[in-house]
Design a protein around this motif. Sequence first.
Motif, PDB file in Angstrom:
ATOM      1  N   ARG A 682       0.820  -1.221   0.000  1.00 39.72           N
ATOM      2  CA  ARG A 682       0.000   0.000   0.000  1.00 39.72           C
ATOM      3  C   ARG A 682       0.849   1.265   0.000  1.00 39.72           C
ATOM      4  O   ARG A 682       0.363   2.346  -0.331  1.00 39.72           O
ATOM      5  CB  ARG A 682      -0.913   0.027   1.231  1.00 39.72           C
ATOM      6  N   ALA A 683       2.108   1.130   0.396  1.00 43.74           N
ATOM      7  CA  ALA A 683       2.924   2.306   0.689  1.00 43.74           C
ATOM      8  C   ALA A 683       3.086   3.236  -0.500  1.00 43.74           C
ATOM      9  O   ALA A 683       2.896   4.456  -0.366  1.00 43.74           O
ATOM     10  CB  ALA A 683       4.294   1.865   1.205  1.00 43.74           C
ATOM     11  N   ASP A 684       3.455   2.700  -1.673  1.00 44.14           N
ATOM     12  CA  ASP A 684       3.756   3.567  -2.811  1.00 44.14           C
ATOM     13  C   ASP A 684       2.549   4.404  -3.222  1.00 44.14           C
ATOM     14  O   ASP A 684       2.674   5.600  -3.507  1.00 44.14           O
ATOM     15  CB  ASP A 684       4.259   2.741  -3.994  1.00 44.14           C
ATOM     16  N   ASN A 685       1.386   3.779  -3.258  1.00 44.29           N
ATOM     17  CA  ASN A 685       0.177   4.535  -3.596  1.00 44.29           C
ATOM     18  C   ASN A 685      -0.105   5.604  -2.556  1.00 44.29           C
ATOM     19  O   ASN A 685      -0.498   6.736  -2.884  1.00 44.29           O
ATOM     20  CB  ASN A 685      -1.023   3.592  -3.703  1.00 44.29           C
ATOM     21  N   GLN A 686       0.069   5.252  -1.282  1.00 44.32           N
ATOM     22  CA  GLN A 686      -0.218   6.209  -0.219  1.00 44.32           C
ATOM     23  C   GLN A 686       0.786   7.353  -0.210  1.00 44.32           C
ATOM     24  O   GLN A 686       0.430   8.501   0.070  1.00 44.32           O
ATOM     25  CB  GLN A 686      -0.231   5.472   1.126  1.00 44.32           C
TER      26      GLN A 686
END
Length: 705
Positions: A682-686
Motif C-alpha cells: 500500500r505504501a507507494d500509492n499512499q
Amino acid sequence: MGIMSFLRNRMGTILVVVIGLALFAFIAGEVVQYGKSFFSGDQTTVGEISGEKIKYDAFNARLDQNTKQYQQQFGQSLTPQLTSYVQNITWNQYLSQIIFKKEVDKIGVVVGADETRSMISGTNPDPEVARNFTNPQTGQLDRAQLNQFLNNMQNTPASDPMRAQWAEFVAGRIEAKKMEKYLAIVHNGLYVNSLEANDDYEAKNKLANFKYVTLSYASLPDNKVTVSDDDFQAYYDEHKASFKNAQELRSFQYVSFNASPSKEDTAAIKKQADKLAADFKASTNDSLFVQINAVDNANKAGLAFQRKGQLDPAIDSIMFNAPKGFVYGPYVSNGSYKVSKLVDERVGPDSVKSRHILINPATEGGLPKAQAKADSIKKVIEAGKPFADMAKMYSSDKGSAEKGGELGTFGRGAMVPAFEDAVFNGKTGDLKVITTQFGVHIIQIEDQKGSSKVVKVATVDRPLQASSQTQSVAFSKAQTFLSAATGGNFDAQAKKEGLEVKTAPDVNGLAGSLPGLDNAREVVKWVFKADNGDIADKAFTVGNQYIVPRVTEIKPEGILPLAAVKKQIEPAVRNIVKAKQLTEKLQAAANGATSIDQVGQKAGAPVVPIQNIVFANPVLPGIAQENKLIGSIFGSQPNKVSKVIEGAQGVYVYLVDGFVNPAPLTNSVREKQQIGQAILQRADNQIFDALKDKANVKDYRAKFL
C-alpha cells in the motif's frame, strides 16, 4: 549502424520509460484531481503541479508521442475510451515527474557518475537497458551488442538527434533511480513491532461464540418514521470528510433522436450489395475489383492466405468448404453488407522462420536502383557470402540487421501480404527478392513448420448508413424539441413528444464516452461550459443519434454541501431515525432480562446462535458486515446480556458464550513479515497520494481536450 538499430526500433520503449520515470505501475490508475473551475488558468496552461505550470503545447506534444507509441506497440487505432486512457497516462507522467523530482531534490538524493555507468554497462545493468539489449534467442543480455552500441554512440556527432535521444533515455533512468532511492528511504522507515504482530495474530485466530437478538431497520416501514432537517444536518456534520469531491462532477439529462438507417435505407443498401455480388462473380481481376469497390480500408489491403479461424466468423466455415471462385453474400457483419469471394486455396505451412535484408528506395535513388542493388546482393549471397554479414552491412532495417537479418518464427497475418506470400508459398532455403511498401527485400526462408489448408478471400462492402433523408428527419425532430424546450419544461416537453429522458450522473470533465453514448466528448465539453439548468443550443451528433442535453447538477471540487448529498445520504439518515425507535423497543425488552432468551421473547424476535467469528472478519452470517457489533463483542465479558448496539442493518442485543483463544504466538517473525508486506503493497500509492495532496494540483485539461 548500431545507433540507428537501437534507437529506431526501440524508441517507443525509450520514450515511454523516459516519460513514465518508472512510476507508471502504481499511478496509471490514478484519478487526477480536477481544477476548481472549468475556466481556471490561462488559455495556454493545461494544469499546475506544485506551482509549476504545464503548457498545453508541451502536454500535447507528449500526448502525441504517447498516442503514436500506443498505436505502434498495440497495433490498433484509439477508441474514445483508449484516447481518454492515454490522456490520463500522459497527465500522470507529469504528476509523477514533477512531484517526485521536487521531493528527491529536497532531500538531496543523487546518482553519481560511477553509479550511472554501472546502470548502463555494469555487471548488473538497469532492467530497461538489459531488456532493450536482450538476445531474443537466449533471453539473456547481449553484452556484445550493448558494448558495440555504446562504442558507436561515443563516436556519434553531438549534433546527431539520436545522441540526444539516447541522452534523454539515460537521464530518464537516472531520475528513475533517484525515485527508487527515495521510495527505499520511506520503505526503510516502516516497522512492525511485536505488539502489532501479536494483535494481528489474535484478530485472525481468536474465536468468539455468541447469541444475538436483532430488530432490523427493514422491519420498520419507511412511512412510520419522519426524517427532519436536523437529522440530515447532524449526519452531514459527523461525516463531512467523506463528502470530499476529488474533482468537479456534473450530471445531465438528455433526449436522443434516432438517426439509424431506416428499413428503406437498409433495403437500398442491400440492393447495392446484390448488384455488387453479381459483378464480383463476373470479375476476372479480384484484387482490382476490391480496390475499386471496397469501402473499408481493411478490405483494400493486399489479399493474403488465412488459416481457419482468421476469417470473419460469418464466413469462416463457409469458405473452407467452398470451391474456388465461390461468392458468398450479401451478408451483414460489423455494420456493413459484405460480399466475399474465395480467390484461392492451398495447403501451406503454419509458421515460417525467415530473415531479410531491406533496401530503402529513398536512399538508393529510386525503386529501380534499389531493385538492382537487391539483385546484386542476392547474387553475392548465392556465391557464398554469409547472409548475416550482408544484412549487417546493407539492410536499412537495423533492428533485424543487428541479428543478421533474423525475423524469427511467425505465423500467418504477422507480415504484409506480399512478404507473407513470398515466405509461405516458397520452400526452405529459397532466396527471393520482393517489393513491399517498405522497400525491396532479399528474403531467405530458413524453416517452415506445420501444414494446413489456407484460403485467400476477397471482400467488398457497403456500410449500413442512414440516408440523408433519414438523418434530416431525425435532425428536424431534434430542432423542433430544441425550439420548444426550456430549463423549466424539459421533462414535460419530452413527455409530450413521447421521448425518454435519460440521465448521465456524476460525469467528470475528461470523459470521452458514457453508458449508451460512445464518443460523447463534445457533449461533455459543452456540459462543463454550461450553467446548471442550461439546455444546449444545438443537437450533438453521437453515433447514430442526435443528442439534446440539459445540465441538472454541478458538484464542485472539495467538500460538497448538504444539498448535493442529501439524496445520497437519505437511506443512512432514515436508518439512524429508525435506530432510535427500535433501540427503545429492544432496550425495554432487555431491561431486567437475565438471559438472551428472555430478551428475544419480550422483543418478539428469535435468538440466533453464532460460532467461530474472528475480529479480522467482522461479518455476521446471513446479514452483512457489522463492524460495531463484532467490535463490541470482542470487548465484552462472557455470559452478560449487552446493551443495545446500533449496527449497520439493525439494532442488536447479544450475549457472549465464550472465546476460544489461539495458541500463544511464540515466534512473531513470520507475522511481522506478513504485516510488513501488506504495508509495503500500500505504501507507494499512499506516498503518492500524500504528495499529490500537498502539491496543490490544478487540472484544466477539460477545456483543451
